[in-house]
Design a protein around this motif. Sequence first.
Motif, mmCIF file in Angstrom:
data_model
loop_
_atom_site.group_PDB
_atom_site.id
_atom_site.type_symbol
_atom_site.label_atom_id
_atom_site.label_comp_id
_atom_site.label_asym_id
_atom_site.label_seq_id
_atom_site.Cartn_x
_atom_site.Cartn_y
_atom_site.Cartn_z
ATOM 1 N N HIS A 195 10.706 10.964 1.771
ATOM 2 C CA HIS A 195 9.395 11.359 1.250
ATOM 3 C C HIS A 195 8.877 10.186 0.431
ATOM 4 O O HIS A 195 9.541 9.741 -0.512
ATOM 5 N N PHE A 196 7.721 9.651 0.803
ATOM 6 C CA PHE A 196 7.165 8.538 0.037
ATOM 7 C C PHE A 196 5.652 8.615 0.002
ATOM 8 O O PHE A 196 5.021 9.319 0.795
ATOM 9 N N ILE A 197 5.058 7.884 -0.963
ATOM 10 C CA ILE A 197 3.611 7.708 -0.997
ATOM 11 C C ILE A 197 3.313 6.242 -0.688
ATOM 12 O O ILE A 197 4.103 5.350 -1.008
ATOM 13 N N ASN A 198 2.168 6.016 -0.072
ATOM 14 C CA ASN A 198 1.759 4.690 0.381
ATOM 15 C C ASN A 198 0.347 4.441 -0.154
ATOM 16 O O ASN A 198 -0.559 5.242 0.099
ATOM 17 N N TYR A 199 0.173 3.327 -0.885
ATOM 18 C CA TYR A 199 -1.095 3.031 -1.547
ATOM 19 C C TYR A 199 -1.642 1.684 -1.091
ATOM 20 O O TYR A 199 -0.906 0.696 -0.996
ATOM 21 N N ARG A 200 -2.941 1.653 -0.823
ATOM 22 C CA ARG A 200 -3.678 0.413 -0.551
ATOM 23 C C ARG A 200 -5.013 0.461 -1.281
ATOM 24 O O ARG A 200 -5.524 1.530 -1.590
ATOM 25 N N ARG A 201 -5.567 -0.720 -1.505
ATOM 26 C CA ARG A 201 -6.807 -0.817 -2.274
ATOM 27 C C ARG A 201 -8.036 -0.494 -1.443
ATOM 28 O O ARG A 201 -9.062 -0.064 -1.965
ATOM 29 N N ASP A 202 -7.971 -0.687 -0.123
ATOM 30 C CA ASP A 202 -9.154 -0.592 0.721
ATOM 31 C C ASP A 202 -8.734 -0.117 2.108
ATOM 32 O O ASP A 202 -7.538 -0.041 2.433
#
Length: 258
Positions: free
Chosen positions: A222-229
């Motif tokens: 289980h993970f979260i994935n973050y990007r700026r755009d």
Amino acid sequence: MSAVEVIHAAEAEAAAGYPGPTVALTGGCSAQLVSPDGATLWLVAAELAAGTEMRWGTEHGDEAVYVRSGSLVVDGRACSADGAMVVEAGVAATAIAESDTTIVHVGPTDPAPPTKGLRGPADTEGRSVRIVGPDGIWATVDETQRTRFFSDASAPTNRLWLLATDRSQYFESSAHSHSQDELIHVLRGEIRVGRRVVSEGDTLWVAADRRYKLYSGDDGVHFINYRRDASVMTSPNYDGPLLEAGESTNMTWVGDYR
């Protein structure tokens, strides 16, 4: 810094105060910056005591807070466990921990919102704090996964991209790349990238256009994935670059921001 890097929570020092660069905090807190020095993105993992206040001024880009446990309250609206709040660029806000609360807080190093991405600049009128429940806004749910977008960079007023995926069994991705820098924070289980192991509480940094492949443990991850755009993915599974958003990846529309 390298194009692929693992930041281990066990090696990240506990901050004297709150290490998120855009937030003033009042109350009890234990927090770590679990992202690489010099990166375009940052990530804070924190435990907030009941009654703790997080306060944003107006000098920040699009940010998000994922609530692992407990609840944050913003303007009378509760963001409960497994949900997220999106604080859009330039919006002053206050969030209060309704009970002892654990969070993952992400944001960009550059407070100026992106303007030259795939979707162009976000609207400046109507920006606010958006609350997204545990179901997300787009989702794919079946017997092996629960994958949800909390924001897919398509909203009129922000360009933040935040995805959570919970896999119940072994999973491996294709060898692929993304057009944006990204942070992947593991909430349960582990992932491997080559010889690198990313365990619960650790963060994986991958630079834009870096090709890599993920493998989970036998019990999934289980993970979260973050990007700026907004970004596109290049993979042998697709004929060409794929815009990574709810509609274009055939996810199910679940609901809008609150």
